[in-house]
Design a protein around this motif. Structure first.
Motif, PDB file in Angstrom:
ATOM      1  N   VAL A 383       1.734  -8.583   4.137  1.00 51.83           N
ATOM      2  CA  VAL A 383       2.888  -9.445   4.629  1.00 51.83           C
ATOM      3  C   VAL A 383       4.129  -8.503   5.415  1.00 51.83           C
ATOM      4  O   VAL A 383       4.612  -8.971   6.249  1.00 51.83           O
ATOM      5  N   LEU A 384       4.549  -7.283   4.607  1.00 51.32           N
ATOM      6  CA  LEU A 384       5.586  -6.548   5.102  1.00 51.32           C
ATOM      7  C   LEU A 384       4.885  -5.971   6.510  1.00 51.32           C
ATOM      8  O   LEU A 384       5.592  -5.726   7.564  1.00 51.32           O
ATOM      9  N   GLY A 385       3.725  -5.636   6.647  1.00 48.58           N
ATOM     10  CA  GLY A 385       3.382  -5.354   7.821  1.00 48.58           C
ATOM     11  C   GLY A 385       3.492  -6.219   9.022  1.00 48.58           C
ATOM     12  O   GLY A 385       3.662  -5.732  10.053  1.00 48.58           O
ATOM     13  N   THR A 386       3.076  -7.347   8.683  1.00 45.42           N
ATOM     14  CA  THR A 386       3.327  -8.437   9.353  1.00 45.42           C
ATOM     15  C   THR A 386       4.564  -8.722   9.984  1.00 45.42           C
ATOM     16  O   THR A 386       5.125  -8.726  11.200  1.00 45.42           O
ATOM     17  N   ALA A 387       5.611  -8.396   8.977  1.00 47.47           N
ATOM     18  CA  ALA A 387       7.008  -8.452   9.422  1.00 47.47           C
ATOM     19  C   ALA A 387       7.629  -7.345   9.793  1.00 47.47           C
ATOM     20  O   ALA A 387       8.703  -7.625  10.605  1.00 47.47           O
ATOM     21  N   GLY A 388       7.039  -6.235  10.037  1.00 51.37           N
ATOM     22  CA  GLY A 388       7.425  -5.249  10.956  1.00 51.37           C
ATOM     23  C   GLY A 388       8.131  -4.109  10.142  1.00 51.37           C
ATOM     24  O   GLY A 388       9.067  -3.355  10.745  1.00 51.37           O
ATOM     25  N   VAL A 389       7.516  -3.910   8.953  1.00 56.31           N
ATOM     26  CA  VAL A 389       8.417  -3.097   8.126  1.00 56.31           C
ATOM     27  C   VAL A 389       8.305  -1.596   8.753  1.00 56.31           C
ATOM     28  O   VAL A 389       7.214  -1.431   9.294  1.00 56.31           O
ATOM     29  N   ASN A 390       9.129  -0.712   8.897  1.00 56.66           N
ATOM     30  CA  ASN A 390       9.255   0.403   9.419  1.00 56.66           C
ATOM     31  C   ASN A 390       8.338   1.605   8.679  1.00 56.66           C
ATOM     32  O   ASN A 390       7.547   2.290   9.394  1.00 56.66           O
ATOM     33  N   TYR A 391       8.351   1.468   7.309  1.00 59.04           N
ATOM     34  CA  TYR A 391       7.578   2.574   6.543  1.00 59.04           C
ATOM     35  C   TYR A 391       7.316   1.777   5.143  1.00 59.04           C
ATOM     36  O   TYR A 391       7.923   1.121   4.779  1.00 59.04           O
ATOM     37  N   ILE A 392       6.189   2.722   4.629  1.00 59.83           N
ATOM     38  CA  ILE A 392       5.747   2.470   3.348  1.00 59.83           C
ATOM     39  C   ILE A 392       5.702   3.694   2.514  1.00 59.83           C
ATOM     40  O   ILE A 392       5.847   4.932   3.042  1.00 59.83           O
ATOM     41  N   MET A 393       5.326   3.620   1.276  1.00 55.40           N
ATOM     42  CA  MET A 393       5.090   4.923   0.456  1.00 55.40           C
ATOM     43  C   MET A 393       3.679   5.320   0.612  1.00 55.40           C
ATOM     44  O   MET A 393       2.741   4.432   0.685  1.00 55.40           O
ATOM     45  N   ALA A 398      -2.134   5.864  -5.499  1.00 51.55           N
ATOM     46  CA  ALA A 398      -1.056   4.736  -5.676  1.00 51.55           C
ATOM     47  C   ALA A 398      -0.470   4.746  -7.183  1.00 51.55           C
ATOM     48  O   ALA A 398       0.710   3.959  -7.626  1.00 51.55           O
ATOM     49  N   ASP A 399      -0.674   5.843  -7.937  1.00 50.81           N
ATOM     50  CA  ASP A 399      -0.125   6.070  -9.231  1.00 50.81           C
ATOM     51  C   ASP A 399       0.783   7.330  -9.267  1.00 50.81           C
ATOM     52  O   ASP A 399       0.395   8.416  -9.201  1.00 50.81           O
ATOM     53  N   ASP A 400       2.084   7.062  -9.343  1.00 48.98           N
ATOM     54  CA  ASP A 400       3.131   8.327  -9.374  1.00 48.98           C
ATOM     55  C   ASP A 400       3.093   8.920 -10.752  1.00 48.98           C
ATOM     56  O   ASP A 400       3.629   8.165 -11.652  1.00 48.98           O
ATOM     57  N   VAL A 401       2.536  10.220 -10.888  1.00 46.62           N
ATOM     58  CA  VAL A 401       2.216  10.596 -11.977  1.00 46.62           C
ATOM     59  C   VAL A 401       3.700  11.248 -12.672  1.00 46.62           C
ATOM     60  O   VAL A 401       3.767  11.693 -13.783  1.00 46.62           O
ATOM     61  N   MET A 402       4.685  11.495 -11.692  1.00 53.59           N
ATOM     62  CA  MET A 402       5.871  11.844 -12.342  1.00 53.59           C
ATOM     63  C   MET A 402       6.745  10.663 -12.477  1.00 53.59           C
ATOM     64  O   MET A 402       7.356  10.759 -13.720  1.00 53.59           O
ATOM     65  N   ASN A 404       6.025   7.291 -13.004  1.00 55.88           N
ATOM     66  CA  ASN A 404       5.282   6.674 -13.969  1.00 55.88           C
ATOM     67  C   ASN A 404       5.415   5.290 -13.351  1.00 55.88           C
ATOM     68  O   ASN A 404       5.911   4.414 -14.265  1.00 55.88           O
ATOM     69  N   TYR A 405       5.357   5.046 -12.077  1.00 57.51           N
ATOM     70  CA  TYR A 405       5.195   3.504 -11.704  1.00 57.51           C
ATOM     71  C   TYR A 405       3.924   3.453 -10.820  1.00 57.51           C
ATOM     72  O   TYR A 405       3.393   4.399 -10.286  1.00 57.51           O
ATOM     73  N   GLN A 406       3.623   2.305 -10.178  1.00 56.57           N
ATOM     74  CA  GLN A 406       2.572   2.003  -9.320  1.00 56.57           C
ATOM     75  C   GLN A 406       3.031   1.608  -7.860  1.00 56.57           C
ATOM     76  O   GLN A 406       4.047   0.815  -7.653  1.00 56.57           O
ATOM     77  N   SER A 407       2.768   2.249  -7.029  1.00 56.05           N
ATOM     78  CA  SER A 407       3.237   2.179  -5.591  1.00 56.05           C
ATOM     79  C   SER A 407       1.862   1.800  -4.600  1.00 56.05           C
ATOM     80  O   SER A 407       0.850   1.264  -5.164  1.00 56.05           O
ATOM     81  N   THR A 408       2.124   2.353  -3.401  1.00 56.94           N
ATOM     82  CA  THR A 408       0.935   2.273  -2.326  1.00 56.94           C
ATOM     83  C   THR A 408       0.221   3.571  -2.165  1.00 56.94           C
ATOM     84  O   THR A 408       1.207   4.573  -2.457  1.00 56.94           O
ATOM     85  N   SER A 409      -1.066   3.599  -1.784  1.00 54.73           N
ATOM     86  CA  SER A 409      -1.804   4.971  -1.935  1.00 54.73           C
ATOM     87  C   SER A 409      -1.790   5.317  -0.306  1.00 54.73           C
ATOM     88  O   SER A 409      -1.563   4.288   0.500  1.00 54.73           O
ATOM     89  N   PHE A 410      -2.602   6.503  -0.141  1.00 59.56           N
ATOM     90  CA  PHE A 410      -2.822   6.990   1.040  1.00 59.56           C
ATOM     91  C   PHE A 410      -3.859   5.834   1.818  1.00 59.56           C
ATOM     92  O   PHE A 410      -3.994   5.648   2.994  1.00 59.56           O
ATOM     93  N   HIS A 411      -4.811   5.425   0.984  1.00 58.84           N
ATOM     94  CA  HIS A 411      -5.786   4.632   1.454  1.00 58.84           C
ATOM     95  C   HIS A 411      -5.187   3.045   1.704  1.00 58.84           C
ATOM     96  O   HIS A 411      -5.679   2.471   2.602  1.00 58.84           O
ATOM     97  N   ASP A 412      -4.201   2.701   0.961  1.00 57.43           N
ATOM     98  CA  ASP A 412      -3.456   1.532   1.492  1.00 57.43           C
ATOM     99  C   ASP A 412      -2.839   1.451   2.752  1.00 57.43           C
ATOM    100  O   ASP A 412      -2.609   0.472   3.420  1.00 57.43           O
ATOM    101  N   ALA A 413      -2.332   2.523   2.957  1.00 62.46           N
ATOM    102  CA  ALA A 413      -1.552   2.854   4.465  1.00 62.46           C
ATOM    103  C   ALA A 413      -2.857   2.884   5.422  1.00 62.46           C
ATOM    104  O   ALA A 413      -2.452   2.095   6.452  1.00 62.46           O
TER     105      ALA A 413
END
Length: 465
Positions: A383-393, A398-402, A404-413
């Motif tokens: 949905v954000l890609g459709t909305a024109g978001v400038n960038y993501i993480m 998708a797992d930030d080991v420092m 300790n939260y879940q985000s988006t991976s290189f594969h998601d991008a």
């Protein structure tokens, strides 16, 4: 001043504009925690009916936080451009919504309007909008910024490559960067959240990023997300900084809890620009925000968390940033309980920031104790890609080991670019093609990437363990 409305035989009364905004907000666990949310769906609808009839000019007259008590309020008032505001000066909040959605209003109109918008006006109108309204309106607006490449153009979706490591190990950081580059990530920036804020631990990270970018002539920018005072000191010490980072908020009290004020941000902005490290522009600031932070700091003034988030964008706008990132689900379910609330908050933040003229990114994320999962994030990402978001993480796995939260991976991008026909920043994409990572159409070359990046692998192997 009080605001009233009626549903059937029952009347509702809201004693202030701040109360009206809070009661009109979509369901949000943080507003319940603050004791300001609507008690029922009917009360919420009554508040929205009353809010729709509030003239936009009222927000100039009834300040949510008095100017004498809050420098963010003073900044909002000082920067309010009445000439830019004139096209909508006669509208109420409901009519403003209709105006935004009309075909006659395009990106050029909205860009010209941005200096004439107070954040509270945008927070108010967003509360009357469906998700699709937020997507459609934000999609009209493009905000381009520049440092070593050009971000935010039409059809461009950029990625912050986030190679965090729990001990700031140079080889681990470099390996994550290599992984991200292979998937076309890193054009927004390569940005490390350091495990330590000690200068002797930060300096090697700045040098590592500078050496990598310079040696391989990567048209991107780096950032180590230390406190702004550490970055100013690093600049004075001659360390190679690109972007200057800081978390910010929508009230003076919240910013004080971060150890900052507007004067310190101006000092940091001037220091960053003094280095003149940009190749195509001088947008040097990187800001992060998040709904709920003001309540955590006890600095929310009984104002709903989404309105305070929009006020943070007035702070960001003052410094012409390269990147602004709402870390939407990072704080946890105390403020955004589940995937539905996270999705709604992300669309509100993106809408408000874009219409204020900011280069909005969203960290599509959640904590493991929230009622959310990666399928919720897939939906939000699309949905954000459709909305024109400038960038993501872009985070390894998708797992930030420092953090300790879940985000988006290189594969998601890679997914969202492929699904929606989006591309990296043009200068960065040209570099990817030159390296043999993508072909002339922007399609990754699956068989050639490892061979093409042998020098980068050698760089990783050369880092001390």
């Amino acid at each position: 001043m009080a605001y009233t409305s009626r549903i059937g035989v029952r009347g509702y009364r809201f004693e202030s504009l701040g109360e009206l905004l809070a009661k009109a907000s979509p369901e949000r666990s943080g507003d319940h925690l603050a004791g300001i949310a609507s008690a029922s769906a009917e009360e919420r609808m009554a508040a929205r009916l009353a809010l729709a009839e509030v003239p936009l000019l009222r927000f100039c007259e009834e300040l949510l936080i008095p100017a004498e008590d809050d420098e963010v309020t003073r900044l909002i008032c000082d920067r309010f451009d009445r000439a830019a505001f004139q096209p909508i000066a006669s509208l109420d909040v409901g009519a403003f919504r209709d105006w935004l959605l009309s075909d006659a209003v395009d990106g050029a109109v909205l860009n010209a309007l941005a200096p004439g918008l107070m954040p509270e006006m945008l927070a108010a109108v967003s509360k009357l909008m469906r998700n699709q309204d937020l997507v459609l309106t934000a999609r009209k607006v493009r905000v381009a910024t520049r440092f070593r490449n050009t971000l935010g153009g039409a059809g461009v979706l950029s990625v912050r490559l986030q190679p965090n490591h729990p001990t700031d190990d140079a080889r681990g950081v470099a390996a994550s960067i290599l992984d991200g580059l292979m998937f076309g990530c890193g054009d927004a920036c390569i940005g490390i959240n350091p495990a330590s804020d000690e200068p002797e631990r930060l300096a090697p990270l700045w040098r590592l990023l500078d050496e990598l970018i310079a040696r391989f002539e990567i048209p991107t920018q780096s950032c180590v997300l230390a406190h702004v005072t550490r970055q100013i000191a690093a600049i004075e010490a001659g360390l190679p900084l690109d972007l200057v980072f800081q978390s910010i908020g929508g009230t003076e009290g919240l910013n004080r809890s971060f150890g900052i004020d507007l004067a310190l941000l101006r000092e940091a902005h001037d220091a960053g620009r003094s280095l003149r490290r940009g190749a195509v522009g001088d947008n040097v600031m990187y800001f992060e925000t998040g709904q709920g932070s003001a309540l955590s700091a006890g600095a929310h003034h009984a104002i709903d968390q989404q309105t305070l988030e929009a006020r943070a964008y007035a702070v960001a706008r003052e410094f012409e940033p390269l990147l602004v990132n709402t870390v939407v689900g990072f704080i946890g379910p105390e403020y955004l309980y589940d995937g539905k609330q996270i999705l709604r908050a992300a669309l509100e933040d993106h809408f408000c920031g874009k219409l204020m003229g900011l280069p909005m990114g969203v960290d599509v994320c959640y904590t493991n104790h929230a009622e959310a999962d990666q399928d919720d994030m897939d939906t939000l990402l699309t949905v954000l890609g459709t909305a024109g978001v400038n960038y993501i993480m872009g985070v390894p796995g998708a797992d930030d080991v420092m953090l300790n939260y879940q985000s988006t991976s290189f594969h998601d991008a890679l997914y969202v670019r492929r699904a929606l026909g989006l591309r990296p920043a043009p200068e960065f994409e040209a570099w990817l093609e030159k390296q043999g990572i993508v072909d002339a159409t922007g399609t990754p070359i699956a068989d050639g990437r490892m061979a093409a990046l042998s020098d980068l692998r050698a760089f990783v192997d050369g880092r001390s363990a």
